[in-house]
Design a protein around this motif. Sequence first.
Motif, mmCIF file in Angstrom:
data_model
loop_
_atom_site.group_PDB
_atom_site.id
_atom_site.type_symbol
_atom_site.label_atom_id
_atom_site.label_comp_id
_atom_site.label_asym_id
_atom_site.label_seq_id
_atom_site.Cartn_x
_atom_site.Cartn_y
_atom_site.Cartn_z
ATOM 1 N N TYR A 291 0.841 -1.191 0.000
ATOM 2 C CA TYR A 291 0.000 0.000 0.000
ATOM 3 C C TYR A 291 0.876 1.241 0.000
ATOM 4 C CZ TYR A 291 -3.758 -3.210 0.932
ATOM 5 O OH TYR A 291 -4.644 -4.244 0.835
ATOM 6 N N ARG A 292 0.560 2.147 -0.909
ATOM 7 C CA ARG A 292 1.303 3.408 -1.009
ATOM 8 C C ARG A 292 0.932 4.277 0.192
ATOM 9 N NH1 ARG A 292 -1.089 6.026 -5.537
ATOM 10 N NH2 ARG A 292 -2.861 4.829 -4.800
ATOM 11 N N THR B 226 -8.565 6.836 0.144
ATOM 12 C CA THR B 226 -7.407 6.976 1.025
ATOM 13 C C THR B 226 -7.866 7.009 2.474
ATOM 14 O OG1 THR B 226 -6.232 8.247 -0.667
ATOM 15 C CG2 THR B 226 -5.397 8.420 1.582
ATOM 16 N N LEU B 227 -7.212 6.221 3.286
ATOM 17 C CA LEU B 227 -7.446 6.219 4.725
ATOM 18 C C LEU B 227 -6.438 7.154 5.371
ATOM 19 C CD1 LEU B 227 -8.749 4.993 7.307
ATOM 20 C CD2 LEU B 227 -6.995 3.183 7.177
ATOM 21 N N ILE C 111 -10.159 -3.636 1.266
ATOM 22 C CA ILE C 111 -11.542 -3.331 0.896
ATOM 23 C C ILE C 111 -11.644 -1.923 0.334
ATOM 24 C CG2 ILE C 111 -13.869 -2.980 1.820
ATOM 25 C CD1 ILE C 111 -13.183 -5.289 3.798
ATOM 26 N N LEU C 112 -11.020 -0.957 0.994
ATOM 27 C CA LEU C 112 -11.085 0.439 0.555
ATOM 28 C C LEU C 112 -10.532 0.621 -0.855
ATOM 29 C CD1 LEU C 112 -11.675 3.421 1.246
ATOM 30 C CD2 LEU C 112 -9.377 3.532 2.237
ATOM 31 N N GLN D 149 -2.565 9.735 -4.752
ATOM 32 C CA GLN D 149 -1.127 9.539 -4.555
ATOM 33 C C GLN D 149 -0.821 8.492 -3.500
ATOM 34 O OE1 GLN D 149 0.811 13.297 -3.751
ATOM 35 N NE2 GLN D 149 -0.419 14.373 -5.278
ATOM 36 N N ALA D 150 -1.806 8.173 -2.651
ATOM 37 C CA ALA D 150 -1.558 7.230 -1.556
ATOM 38 C C ALA D 150 -2.842 6.515 -1.174
ATOM 39 C CB ALA D 150 -0.989 7.963 -0.345
ATOM 40 N N ASP D 151 -2.668 5.297 -0.665
ATOM 41 C CA ASP D 151 -3.782 4.528 -0.107
ATOM 42 C C ASP D 151 -3.955 4.851 1.374
ATOM 43 O OD1 ASP D 151 -3.975 2.969 -2.582
ATOM 44 O OD2 ASP D 151 -2.130 1.996 -1.905
ATOM 45 N N LEU D 152 -2.858 5.293 1.998
ATOM 46 C CA LEU D 152 -2.837 5.561 3.429
ATOM 47 C C LEU D 152 -2.011 6.810 3.694
ATOM 48 C CD1 LEU D 152 -3.236 4.630 6.452
ATOM 49 C CD2 LEU D 152 -1.126 3.297 6.161
ATOM 50 N N ILE D 153 -2.550 7.685 4.529
ATOM 51 C CA ILE D 153 -1.791 8.826 5.054
ATOM 52 C C ILE D 153 -1.741 8.658 6.564
ATOM 53 C CG2 ILE D 153 -1.698 11.328 5.419
ATOM 54 C CD1 ILE D 153 -3.312 11.672 2.833
ATOM 55 N N LEU D 154 -0.537 8.674 7.108
ATOM 56 C CA LEU D 154 -0.359 8.711 8.556
ATOM 57 C C LEU D 154 0.173 10.081 8.915
ATOM 58 C CD1 LEU D 154 1.316 5.311 9.519
ATOM 59 C CD2 LEU D 154 -1.076 5.956 9.729
#
Length: 188
Positions: free
Chosen positions: A28-29, A149-150, A178-179, A88-93
């Motif tokens: 995941y990006r 994006t989460l 799933i997302l 640009q991303a699947d996940l941002i922290l």
Amino acid sequence: NASCRRREFLREFSTEASLRKEMSWNLYRTVVLTVSDRSAQGIREDQSGPEAVRMLEEAGYQVVETRVLPDERDLLAEEMKKICDEHQADLILTTGGTGFSMRDWTPEATLEIAHRQVPGISEALRAYSLKITPRAMLSRGVSVIREQTLIINLPGSPKAVRENLEAVLPSLDHGLAILTARAGECAR
């Protein structure tokens, strides 16, 4: 006790992470945004962002970008919105800006751009951290979805980042699958 649970988690987690890396699946990006005036000004070295990157990469996530931003609500909201809307991303922290300081606006910036909230993640993070420190209840971090994006807000200390990622990483793959439509929904 907490140290035994942590050792057990790390043993299980490191095995799962090495399997993921070997199989090259679920890359995941991910973008890690550190929100700190002092780090953005070069006064203090960012340690929480690199800790998040280390743990994510060990878990098989592809960290595509890291940034250090000042505690500016509008700037943070705009950056997160752009990352999500441009896929640009699947996940941002995010790390930092979740406390009580007058400059802590990360949750508000995150909610401002949210399409849907994911309260269970932030509730689980606080519940896990409360087993370690009663101060965990002071974190105002939120978790939301925008587009596909989460976004998850983490506290700003490297220790808190480590603890929170220990709590969320074991379940995160399923939600991201799933997302991002890499897996179907499962009703058991």
